[in-house]
Design a protein around this motif. Structure first.
Motif, PDB file in Angstrom:
ATOM      1  N   UNK A   1       0.828  -1.208   0.000  1.00 31.56           N
ATOM      2  CA  UNK A   1       0.000   0.000   0.000  1.00 31.56           C
ATOM      3  C   UNK A   1       0.855   1.248   0.000  1.00 31.56           C
ATOM      4  N   UNK A   2       0.287   2.384  -0.496  1.00 29.51           N
ATOM      5  CA  UNK A   2       1.027   3.641  -0.423  1.00 29.51           C
ATOM      6  C   UNK A   2       1.370   3.936   1.031  1.00 29.51           C
ATOM      7  N   UNK A   3       2.449   4.687   1.227  1.00 26.15           N
ATOM      8  CA  UNK A   3       2.976   4.906   2.578  1.00 26.15           C
ATOM      9  C   UNK A   3       1.905   5.451   3.538  1.00 26.15           C
ATOM     10  N   UNK A   4       1.130   6.462   3.078  1.00 26.50           N
ATOM     11  CA  UNK A   4       0.130   7.095   3.951  1.00 26.50           C
ATOM     12  C   UNK A   4      -0.911   6.074   4.399  1.00 26.50           C
ATOM     13  N   UNK A   5      -1.370   5.243   3.445  1.00 28.90           N
ATOM     14  CA  UNK A   5      -2.400   4.253   3.755  1.00 28.90           C
ATOM     15  C   UNK A   5      -1.844   3.205   4.726  1.00 28.90           C
ATOM     16  N   UNK A   6      -0.595   2.819   4.496  1.00 30.68           N
ATOM     17  CA  UNK A   6       0.026   1.825   5.363  1.00 30.68           C
ATOM     18  C   UNK A   6       0.114   2.340   6.788  1.00 30.68           C
ATOM     19  N   UNK A   7       0.443   3.661   6.922  1.00 29.79           N
ATOM     20  CA  UNK A   7       0.546   4.251   8.257  1.00 29.79           C
ATOM     21  C   UNK A   7      -0.820   4.305   8.938  1.00 29.79           C
ATOM     22  N   UNK A   8      -1.873   4.652   8.123  1.00 29.83           N
ATOM     23  CA  UNK A   8      -3.244   4.690   8.655  1.00 29.83           C
ATOM     24  C   UNK A   8      -3.625   3.327   9.203  1.00 29.83           C
ATOM     25  N   UNK A   9      -3.334   2.283   8.421  1.00 32.43           N
ATOM     26  CA  UNK A   9      -3.680   0.926   8.832  1.00 32.43           C
ATOM     27  C   UNK A   9      -2.996   0.591  10.148  1.00 32.43           C
ATOM     28  N   UNK A  10      -1.717   0.975  10.251  1.00 30.75           N
ATOM     29  CA  UNK A  10      -0.973   0.677  11.478  1.00 30.75           C
ATOM     30  C   UNK A  10      -1.581   1.414  12.671  1.00 30.75           C
ATOM     31  N   UNK A  11      -2.006   2.699  12.451  1.00 29.92           N
ATOM     32  CA  UNK A  11      -2.596   3.489  13.527  1.00 29.92           C
ATOM     33  C   UNK A  11      -3.911   2.864  13.985  1.00 29.92           C
ATOM     34  N   UNK A  12      -4.721   2.389  12.983  1.00 28.74           N
ATOM     35  CA  UNK A  12      -6.001   1.758  13.322  1.00 28.74           C
ATOM     36  C   UNK A  12      -5.803   0.547  14.220  1.00 28.74           C
TER      37      UNK A  12
END
Lengths: 96, 248
Positions: free
Chosen positions: A84-95
């Motif tokens: 996934x794009x970096x921003x989306x990957x970070x969102x997933x990790x935060x969730x």
């Protein structure tokens, strides 16, 4: 980016050099024709028509285009899931 | 260019590269092999297919993302094995197989399964290989390509060769193994009164001008793909090649 441009330029140059030495009698037939079918025909077993013969006029180009499109979409879909794009990957990790 | 833009462009680039004009190479066309030989290659391919399906069930139960990886690799094998590459020095075209790369990522048995699906679709709709010769095509491209590539990669990394040269060797030798087995399949069925060895050698030598450079290209592509994946998801390839590896 700079690295990618240099690599692309080198690949293009190499490609141009290779095609510069291409055989003049090159017909670009597949090795299925120049090797497999040649030996099979010599042995008395020429290829038969396929069950669904799409090798008629431009039909084969059409089915290859469809196959390429579907293959490309499937590959792209799973690529986005796995990388996934970096921003989306970070969102997933935060969730999580 | 930011990484997210690259991620957006990659599927588009994949799509653009996925418009190959028709060509076949290692695919043995319909009717070339006599029925007993065609049946024999089918029978030989079945245990590998069962092993691969079992592998898929076990590994995707352990790690749900594994199915996505199988989907991506399957699409890549399908597209790449349809893609004719002109070889200027030979004046002919042939296609890479991508089974070495697939075997490094998802294992050799599962590579046989995705290869057989790709070959079935190609035989049905793309006039690319035959249905009666599907077993022979699965054995040469799926079994030989995958196991040669995987074996070389594991052997090289065990001997201390770093991952990129090992991936290069896997791609190179999986391609050459595929065409060596295709030569054997043709020679064994068609040698007639000539010796099997001589016929095999004649066919294998005829493949050489096209497949030697193409094998080297396949090695480079395999190494580049592994390097890209390692950069995007560090440790993925190493984890996949553990005894109980999954998608990290």
């Amino acid at each position: 980016m700079k690295k990618a441009v240099i690599i692309s330029a080198l690949v293009l140059l190499l490609g141009a050099l290779c095609f510069g030495v291409a055989r003049r009698d090159a017909k670009w037939a597949g090795v299925d024709e120049t090797v497999v079918e040649k030996f099979a025909t010599a042995a008395g077993r020429p290829p038969r028509e396929p069950l669904i013969n799409t090798d008629q006029g431009d039909l084969l180009l059409f089915v290859f285009l469809i196959a390429g499109t579907v293959g490309g979409f499937v590959g792209g879909y799973y690529y986005r899931e796995l990388f996934p794009p970096k921003a989306k990957a970070q969102e997933t990790r935060t969730d999580v | 260019m930011t990484r997210s833009r690259v991620s957006l462009l990659a599927p588009v680039a994949l799509l653009l590269f996925a418009f190959p004009p028709p060509a076949s190479a290692m695919h043995i066309s319909e009717g070339i092999l006599p029925a007993p030989w065609a049946a024999l290659w089918f029978v030989l391919s079945v245990p590998f297919l069962i092993w691969g399906l079992h592998d898929l069930r076990v590994r995707s139960e352990r790690e749900p993302m594994f199915k996505s990886l199988v989907g991506l690799v399957g699409a890549a094998v399908f597209v790449i094995s349809c893609m004719p590459i002109p070889v200027p020095t030979a004046g002919t075209c042939s296609h890479p197989c991508a089974t070495g790369m697939a075997a490094i990522l998802i294992g050799p048995a599962l590579t046989v399964v995705i290869t057989s699906i790709a070959l079935l679709l190609q035989a049905l709709f793309l006039a690319h290989g035959g249905l009666t010769t599907l077993g022979a095509d699965i054995v040469s491209m799926g079994v030989a390509g995958a196991f040669a590539g995987y074996g070389v990669f594991r052997l090289a990394t065990t001997l201390g060769v770093s991952r990129w040269p090992a991936a290069f060797l896997a791609g190179l030798l999986s391609d050459w193994a595929t065409y060596a087995i295709t030569s054997f399949e043709l020679a064994s069925a068609l040698h007639g009164n000539a010796s099997l060895g001589q016929t095999f050698l004649a066919i294998a030598v005829a493949f050489c001008p096209t497949q030697i450079p193409l094998g080297i290209l396949e090695g480079i592509v395999t190494a580049a793909a592994c390097r890209f994946i390692e950069k995007r998801r560090p440790g993925l390839i190493a984890s996949l090649n553990q005894p109980h590896g999954g998608v990290a």
